[in-house]
Write an enzyme that holds these catalytic residues in place. Structure first.
Site, PDB file in Angstrom:
ATOM      1  N   SER A 145      -4.822  -3.972   3.699  1.00 58.77           N
ATOM      2  CA  SER A 145      -3.894  -4.604   5.128  1.00 58.77           C
ATOM      3  C   SER A 145      -4.577  -4.161   5.685  1.00 58.77           C
ATOM      4  O   SER A 145      -4.794  -2.496   5.982  1.00 58.77           O
ATOM      5  CB  SER A 145      -2.701  -4.890   4.555  1.00 58.77           C
ATOM      6  OG  SER A 145      -1.909  -4.936   6.419  1.00 58.77           O
ATOM      7  N   TYR A 158       5.885  -0.778   5.130  1.00 60.05           N
ATOM      8  CA  TYR A 158       4.790  -1.038   4.637  1.00 60.05           C
ATOM      9  C   TYR A 158       2.895  -0.400   5.125  1.00 60.05           C
ATOM     10  O   TYR A 158       2.276  -0.665   4.167  1.00 60.05           O
ATOM     11  CB  TYR A 158       5.006  -2.735   5.215  1.00 60.05           C
ATOM     12  CG  TYR A 158       3.710  -3.831   4.531  1.00 60.05           C
ATOM     13  CD1 TYR A 158       3.872  -4.467   3.388  1.00 60.05           C
ATOM     14  CD2 TYR A 158       2.441  -3.936   5.861  1.00 60.05           C
ATOM     15  CE1 TYR A 158       2.915  -5.770   3.308  1.00 60.05           C
ATOM     16  CE2 TYR A 158       1.974  -5.034   5.345  1.00 60.05           C
ATOM     17  CZ  TYR A 158       1.553  -5.014   4.217  1.00 60.05           C
ATOM     18  OH  TYR A 158       1.070  -6.665   3.638  1.00 60.05           O
TER      19      TYR A 158
HETATM   20  N1  LIG Z   1      -0.377 -12.487   4.048  1.00 59.74           N
HETATM   21  C1  LIG Z   1      -0.826 -11.482   5.096  1.00 59.74           C
HETATM   22  O1  LIG Z   1      -0.891 -11.779   6.093  1.00 59.74           O
HETATM   23  C2  LIG Z   1      -1.042 -10.766   4.037  1.00 59.74           C
HETATM   24  C3  LIG Z   1      -2.375  -9.526   4.778  1.00 59.74           C
HETATM   25  C4  LIG Z   1      -2.475  -8.306   4.570  1.00 59.74           C
HETATM   26  C5  LIG Z   1      -2.217  -8.067   3.038  1.00 59.74           C
HETATM   27  N2  LIG Z   1      -1.223  -8.342   2.012  1.00 59.74           N
HETATM   28  C6  LIG Z   1      -1.547  -8.509   1.373  1.00 59.74           C
HETATM   29  O2  LIG Z   1      -1.515  -9.366  -0.072  1.00 59.74           O
HETATM   30  C7  LIG Z   1      -1.103  -9.120  -0.905  1.00 59.74           C
HETATM   31  C8  LIG Z   1      -0.298 -10.865  -0.585  1.00 59.74           C
HETATM   32  O3  LIG Z   1       0.288 -11.197   0.070  1.00 59.74           O
HETATM   33  P1  LIG Z   1       1.093 -12.879   0.389  1.00 59.74           P
HETATM   34  O4  LIG Z   1       0.931 -13.064   1.358  1.00 59.74           O
HETATM   35  O5  LIG Z   1       0.033 -13.265  -0.663  1.00 59.74           O
HETATM   36  O6  LIG Z   1       2.277 -12.715  -0.475  1.00 59.74           O
HETATM   37  P2  LIG Z   1       3.320 -13.551  -1.300  1.00 59.74           P
HETATM   38  O7  LIG Z   1       3.340 -14.963  -0.804  1.00 59.74           O
HETATM   39  O8  LIG Z   1       4.309 -13.400  -0.552  1.00 59.74           O
HETATM   40  O9  LIG Z   1       2.971 -13.701  -2.656  1.00 59.74           O
HETATM   41  C9  LIG Z   1       3.357 -12.009  -3.568  1.00 59.74           C
HETATM   42  C10 LIG Z   1       3.086 -11.895  -4.805  1.00 59.74           C
HETATM   43  O10 LIG Z   1       3.570 -11.207  -5.441  1.00 59.74           O
HETATM   44  C11 LIG Z   1       4.236 -11.346  -6.874  1.00 59.74           C
HETATM   45  N3  LIG Z   1       5.324 -10.000  -6.733  1.00 59.74           N
HETATM   46  C12 LIG Z   1       6.232  -9.664  -6.184  1.00 59.74           C
HETATM   47  N4  LIG Z   1       7.113  -8.861  -6.540  1.00 59.74           N
HETATM   48  C13 LIG Z   1       6.081  -8.799  -7.961  1.00 59.74           C
HETATM   49  C14 LIG Z   1       6.359  -7.954  -9.180  1.00 59.74           C
HETATM   50  N5  LIG Z   1       7.377  -7.312  -9.442  1.00 59.74           N
HETATM   51  N6  LIG Z   1       6.216  -8.414 -10.536  1.00 59.74           N
HETATM   52  C15 LIG Z   1       4.972  -9.023 -10.469  1.00 59.74           C
HETATM   53  N7  LIG Z   1       4.356 -10.001  -9.471  1.00 59.74           N
HETATM   54  C16 LIG Z   1       4.922 -10.360  -8.168  1.00 59.74           C
HETATM   55  C17 LIG Z   1       4.891 -12.697  -6.693  1.00 59.74           C
HETATM   56  O11 LIG Z   1       5.217 -14.052  -7.885  1.00 59.74           O
HETATM   57  P3  LIG Z   1       6.747 -13.568  -8.508  1.00 59.74           P
HETATM   58  O12 LIG Z   1       7.688 -13.430  -7.621  1.00 59.74           O
HETATM   59  O13 LIG Z   1       6.133 -15.174  -9.039  1.00 59.74           O
HETATM   60  O14 LIG Z   1       6.901 -12.416  -8.912  1.00 59.74           O
HETATM   61  C18 LIG Z   1       3.763 -13.163  -5.861  1.00 59.74           C
HETATM   62  O15 LIG Z   1       2.870 -13.886  -6.718  1.00 59.74           O
HETATM   63  C19 LIG Z   1       0.284  -8.498  -0.896  1.00 59.74           C
HETATM   64  O16 LIG Z   1      -0.239  -6.822  -1.660  1.00 59.74           O
HETATM   65  C20 LIG Z   1      -0.033  -8.300   1.158  1.00 59.74           C
HETATM   66  O17 LIG Z   1       0.851  -6.935   1.295  1.00 59.74           O
HETATM   67  C21 LIG Z   1      -0.944 -10.152   2.898  1.00 59.74           C
END
Ligand SMILES: NC(=O)c1ccc[n+]([C@@H]2O[C@H](COP(=O)([O-])OP(=O)(O)OC[C@H]3O[C@@H](n4cnc5c(N)ncnc54)[C@H](OP(=O)(O)O)[C@@H]3O)[C@@H](O)[C@H]2O)c1
Length: 258
Positions: A145, A158
């Site tokens: 991130s 985070y």
């Molecule tokens: N969105 C942003 O602005 C942003 C910015 C920078 C970095 N990121 C990073 O990008 C990554 C994805 O973010 P996102 O925004 O796509 O998040 P999201 O929409 O909340 O999706 C998170 C994913 O992780 C899975 N997950 C959560 N707990 C889990 C577990 N215990 N076992 C297996 N899978 C699990 C969830 O699936 P289930 O609930 O089905 O398990 C879901 O598919 C993260 O690492 C986040 O920190 C995001």
């Protein structure tokens, strides 16, 4: 440069049921990869499989809680049948709170997924890669991130996890270079996903995010999933990034340049 993209490559993405992970699965499958998505939510994973396979793309999934005590064993079994050429450690969570109010429970929950589960799921993938050195082009992508490079208020846990992934990226790159495995981080700014929805539905926070991002425009005030496509493909495809390892590709519209 390759003209066939990721064709013939096997790509495994964690956190594949929604958000960046689900999008990344589609991007890799469209580039020709055989993709395996991992998450807990069977219905969302199955919906994605239906959508991608209808288009003739190669995608399957496994349901797995990466924080479960037996996750390591489950991954080991999974990777005997599907040895990844590219592993994307994407599953992650956040729980914003002022530093002084962070509970041990929330600290443990976010650390457990973002660092511990990320570390050991990637280790399972790497062990399978090393045991099956068939492919010459192998890569790890940690979803970091911009908060692995800078901080914001109420993001102590985070930011700590994402700074940890940046350090892990560098250390892994050194250990895995002899095995021909590149290790990089992808560090996005705010992207509209289910994770950020609760924050980005607040107009004041949306304005804060777009005001802080120099590349924000009226047409695209906030980062979108498609803004990650080029970086995902670049980092995954060793024919495009063969000498890129131990670094972080920051996709933040200039946020951290200030
Ligand atoms: N969105 C942003 O602005 C942003 C910015 C920078 C970095 N990121 C990073 O990008 C990554 C994805 O973010 P996102 O925004 O796509 O998040 P999201 O929409 O909340 O999706 C998170 C994913 O992780 C899975 N997950 C959560 N707990 C889990 C577990 N215990 N076992 C297996 N899978 C699990 C969830 O699936 P289930 O609930 O089905 O398990 C879901 O598919 C993260 O690492 C986040 O920190 C995001």
């Amino acid at each position: 440069m390759s003209t066939i993209g990721l064709s013939g490559q096997r790509v495994c993405v964690t956190g594949a049921s929604r958000g960046i992970g689900a999008h990344a699965c589609e991007v890799f499958a469209r580039d020709g990869a055989q993709v395996l998505g991992i998450a807990r939510s069977r219905d969302e994973l199955a919906d994605l499989r239906e959508r991608l396979t209808e288009q003739g793309l190669a995608y399957d999934f496994a349901t797995l809680d990466l924080t479960a005590p037996d996750a390591g064993k489950q991954l080991e079994a999974l990777f005997t049948g599907f040895v990844p050429d590219v592993f994307v450690n994407n599953a992650g969570a956040t729980k914003p709170a002022p530093f002084q109010d962070v509970s041990r429970e929330d600290f443990d929950r976010v650390m457990e997924l973002n660092v511990r589960a990320g570390f050991f799921s990637t280790q399972a993938a790497v062990r399978a890669m090393i045991a099956n050195p068939a492919s010459a082009s192998r890569a790890i992508i940690h979803l970091g991130s911009m908060l692995g490079h800078v901080a914001l208020p109420e993001r102590s846990v985070y930011a700590a996890t994402k700074h940890a992934l940046e350090g892990l990226t560098k250390a892994m790159a050194l250990d895995l270079a002899p095995h021909g495995i590149r290790v990089n981080a992808l560090a996005p700014t705010y992207i509209e996903t289910p994770l950020t929805e609760p924050l980005l539905t607040d107009p004041a926070f949306r304005k804060f995010v777009s005001d802080r991002m120099p590349m924000s425009t009226p047409e695209r005030p906030i980062g979108e999933l498609r803004d990650l496509d080029g970086a995902l493909l670049f980092l995954a495809d060793s024919s495009r990034s063969g000498l890129v390892s131990g670094t972080s590709v920051v996709v933040d519209g200039g946020w951290t340049a200030q």
